[in-house]
Design an enzyme around this catalytic site. Structure first.
Site, PDB file in Angstrom:
ATOM      1  CG  ASP A  22      -2.066  12.209 -36.910  1.00  0.00           C
ATOM      2  OD1 ASP A  22      -2.091  12.826 -37.988  1.00  0.00           O
ATOM      3  OD2 ASP A  22      -2.686  11.143 -36.733  1.00  0.00           O
ATOM      4  CB  SER A  48      -8.365   8.682 -38.322  1.00  0.00           C
ATOM      5  OG  SER A  48      -7.651   7.488 -38.297  1.00  0.00           O
ATOM      6  CG  HIS A  79      -3.866  10.146 -40.239  1.00  0.00           C
ATOM      7  ND1 HIS A  79      -3.761  10.210 -38.868  1.00  0.00           N
ATOM      8  CD2 HIS A  79      -4.878   9.292 -40.501  1.00  0.00           C
ATOM      9  CE1 HIS A  79      -4.681   9.422 -38.329  1.00  0.00           C
ATOM     10  NE2 HIS A  79      -5.370   8.855 -39.297  1.00  0.00           N
TER      11      HIS A  79
END
Length: 195
Positions: free
Chosen positions: A114, A191, A84
């Site tokens: 992910d 992230s 992402h």
């Protein structure tokens, strides 16, 4: 090669991994927060993902950008981040701890877990040394390093709040098992960075 890199990711190893955890010294004692930050910091990168969104009123290309963090996986320029973070990007910029930058290409990704892998041309990089997450216990201190809200190389601390958590993903409606729950502050931009 690409296959051994993927195998190392799946096994929780990097090029520089050894039998000792990344947060322990040679004598087995835990490193201090400052020691961990100094050791890990050079292996954390910022990532800017650029996507072309269309044509502007002047006939030029319109773009938008997203940002996140990543981990140097190998000395020859492989970077691991979250899928992402790269999103639908077509251009990627890696920002190193010395504030220099390089363009990168997307090698591959897995939506279910992910995970994404980028490759930049820089060599001689310091790969992240991974710890052994199977040795974690609830209440143990941990650190998150990344680039929240565009602030580079930010460090937060917390503890292991839970282990073996099941997390559902919004993008694929799948469940990822064996996740670590923490109370460390993790904000947009963290992230892809290390925990």
């Amino acid at each position: 090669n690409k296959e051994s890199l993927v195998e190392n990711i799946n096994n929780g190893n990097s090029e520089s991994s050894s039998s000792k955890a990344a947060n322990t010294a040679n004598n087995g004692e835990e490193l201090s927060t400052v020691e961990i930050a100094k050791k890990v910091g050079p292996s954390v990168v910022g990532i800017i993902s650029t996507i072309q969104t269309g044509i502007n009123i002047f006939g030029g290309t319109s773009t938008s950008q997203g940002s996140g963090s990543g981990i140097i996986m190998s000395s020859d320029g492989y970077i691991v981040t979250n899928k992402h973070v790269v999103g639908s990007g077509t251009e990627f910029t890696i920002i190193f701890s010395d504030e220099s930058s390089e363009t990168a290409t997307l090698v591959g990704y897995d939506v279910l877990t992910d995970i994404a892998v980028l490759k930049c041309p820089r060599v001689g990089l310091l790969p992240m040394e991974f710890g052994d997450s199977t040795t974690l216990t609830v209440g143990q201190t941990l650190l998150a390093i990344g680039n929240p809200y565009g602030y580079t190389w930010s460090l937060t601390s917390g503890m292991v709040s839970g282990l073996e958590r099941m997390v559902s993903t919004s993008s694929s409606s799948s469940i990822i098992p064996n996740m670590i729950q923490t109370d460390a502050l993790i904000n947009p931009g963290n992230s892809g960075g290390p925990l």
